[in-house]
Design a protein around this motif. Sequence first.
Motif, PDB file in Angstrom:
ATOM      1  N   ARG A  73      43.069 -24.673   6.452  1.00 53.62           N
ATOM      2  CA  ARG A  73      42.458 -23.599   7.252  1.00 53.62           C
ATOM      3  C   ARG A  73      41.183 -23.120   6.573  1.00 53.62           C
ATOM      4  O   ARG A  73      41.163 -22.078   5.909  1.00 53.62           O
ATOM      5  CB  ARG A  73      43.437 -22.431   7.383  1.00 53.62           C
ATOM      6  CG  ARG A  73      44.681 -22.763   8.146  1.00 53.62           C
ATOM      7  CD  ARG A  73      45.087 -21.792   9.221  1.00 53.62           C
ATOM      8  NE  ARG A  73      44.173 -20.790   9.649  1.00 53.62           N
ATOM      9  CZ  ARG A  73      44.466 -19.482   9.681  1.00 53.62           C
ATOM     10  NH1 ARG A  73      45.645 -19.049   9.299  1.00 53.62           N
ATOM     11  NH2 ARG A  73      43.577 -18.613  10.139  1.00 53.62           N
ATOM     12  N   GLU A 106      42.436 -13.839   2.052  1.00 58.82           N
ATOM     13  CA  GLU A 106      43.244 -13.982   3.268  1.00 58.82           C
ATOM     14  C   GLU A 106      44.344 -15.019   3.066  1.00 58.82           C
ATOM     15  O   GLU A 106      45.489 -14.793   3.466  1.00 58.82           O
ATOM     16  CB  GLU A 106      42.365 -14.399   4.450  1.00 58.82           C
ATOM     17  CG  GLU A 106      41.373 -13.340   4.879  1.00 58.82           C
ATOM     18  CD  GLU A 106      40.338 -13.902   5.836  1.00 58.82           C
ATOM     19  OE1 GLU A 106      40.180 -13.293   6.910  1.00 58.82           O
ATOM     20  OE2 GLU A 106      39.705 -14.920   5.518  1.00 58.82           O
ATOM     21  N   LEU A 163      48.444 -14.286   3.176  1.00 58.67           N
ATOM     22  CA  LEU A 163      49.400 -15.024   4.008  1.00 58.67           C
ATOM     23  C   LEU A 163      50.495 -15.649   3.149  1.00 58.67           C
ATOM     24  O   LEU A 163      51.677 -15.610   3.499  1.00 58.67           O
ATOM     25  CB  LEU A 163      48.683 -16.111   4.808  1.00 58.67           C
ATOM     26  CG  LEU A 163      47.868 -15.638   5.998  1.00 58.67           C
ATOM     27  CD1 LEU A 163      47.036 -16.784   6.567  1.00 58.67           C
ATOM     28  CD2 LEU A 163      48.759 -15.042   7.067  1.00 58.67           C
ATOM     29  N   ALA A 191      54.221 -21.298  11.081  1.00 55.45           N
ATOM     30  CA  ALA A 191      53.853 -20.279  12.069  1.00 55.45           C
ATOM     31  C   ALA A 191      53.250 -19.052  11.369  1.00 55.45           C
ATOM     32  O   ALA A 191      52.250 -18.504  11.837  1.00 55.45           O
ATOM     33  CB  ALA A 191      55.068 -19.892  12.906  1.00 55.45           C
ATOM     34  N   LEU A 192      53.856 -18.633  10.270  1.00 52.97           N
ATOM     35  CA  LEU A 192      53.329 -17.492   9.530  1.00 52.97           C
ATOM     36  C   LEU A 192      51.904 -17.773   9.060  1.00 52.97           C
ATOM     37  O   LEU A 192      51.028 -16.910   9.154  1.00 52.97           O
ATOM     38  CB  LEU A 192      54.208 -17.172   8.319  1.00 52.97           C
ATOM     39  CG  LEU A 192      53.632 -16.110   7.385  1.00 52.97           C
ATOM     40  CD1 LEU A 192      53.905 -14.728   7.940  1.00 52.97           C
ATOM     41  CD2 LEU A 192      54.170 -16.260   5.993  1.00 52.97           C
ATOM     42  N   ARG A 234      49.909 -19.711  10.433  1.00 51.82           N
ATOM     43  CA  ARG A 234      49.146 -20.038  11.629  1.00 51.82           C
ATOM     44  C   ARG A 234      48.544 -21.445  11.522  1.00 51.82           C
ATOM     45  O   ARG A 234      47.374 -21.664  11.772  1.00 51.82           O
ATOM     46  CB  ARG A 234      48.099 -18.975  11.900  1.00 51.82           C
ATOM     47  CG  ARG A 234      48.768 -17.641  12.205  1.00 51.82           C
ATOM     48  CD  ARG A 234      47.867 -16.484  12.417  1.00 51.82           C
ATOM     49  NE  ARG A 234      46.710 -16.776  13.233  1.00 51.82           N
ATOM     50  CZ  ARG A 234      45.547 -16.167  13.088  1.00 51.82           C
ATOM     51  NH1 ARG A 234      45.394 -15.238  12.185  1.00 51.82           N
ATOM     52  NH2 ARG A 234      44.546 -16.454  13.871  1.00 51.82           N
ATOM     53  N   VAL A 235      49.441 -22.378  11.143  1.00 55.05           N
ATOM     54  CA  VAL A 235      49.060 -23.775  11.043  1.00 55.05           C
ATOM     55  C   VAL A 235      49.826 -24.515  12.123  1.00 55.05           C
ATOM     56  O   VAL A 235      51.052 -24.410  12.218  1.00 55.05           O
ATOM     57  CB  VAL A 235      49.409 -24.354   9.656  1.00 55.05           C
ATOM     58  CG1 VAL A 235      49.196 -25.853   9.619  1.00 55.05           C
ATOM     59  CG2 VAL A 235      48.612 -23.650   8.576  1.00 55.05           C
ATOM     60  N   VAL A 236      49.112 -25.266  12.934  1.00 57.97           N
ATOM     61  CA  VAL A 236      49.745 -26.048  13.995  1.00 57.97           C
ATOM     62  C   VAL A 236      49.979 -27.450  13.455  1.00 57.97           C
ATOM     63  O   VAL A 236      49.027 -28.130  13.071  1.00 57.97           O
ATOM     64  CB  VAL A 236      48.844 -26.093  15.258  1.00 57.97           C
ATOM     65  CG1 VAL A 236      49.498 -26.947  16.344  1.00 57.97           C
ATOM     66  CG2 VAL A 236      48.550 -24.692  15.749  1.00 57.97           C
TER      67      VAL A 236
END
Length: 135
Positions: A81, A88, A92, A123-124, A126-128
């Motif tokens: 990411r 940030e 996370l 999901a936490l 925010r990785v697909v």
Amino acid sequence: YDLVLAHVISGIDEAFAAADDAGSALTGLIELQARTALGVTALIAVTAREGSALPESERPRLARRRREILETHVGVLRDVRPDLGEQEARLLLFGLQPLIRTAASLGATLPDPVHELVAMGLALLRVVPDADSSV
């Protein structure tokens, strides 16, 4: 503490060795955390509870090893990411361990606990996952 950290460091090495890219390395690191949380739950609870009983002389060394592990995770997450700044990414990741530990305590109620914990972790963060990923 050294036993848990040695287990984690060995697992990190294995996750990197098995990874084709940063995304699979991150998935491997989360899977390591999930398997560790499910496999040595009692040891993790003892280390968390007894941390204040560590000799003062040992605390900096262990804190340094934990920071090194965190920095490894931060680097991999930022590779996946690049939109994240260092702070940030760190924020996370600070949320990841409590999520996995808490969910692992309920692991017996999950149909496939490792898979579920990895999916929650991604999901936490925010990785697909890739379409051909097992998660």
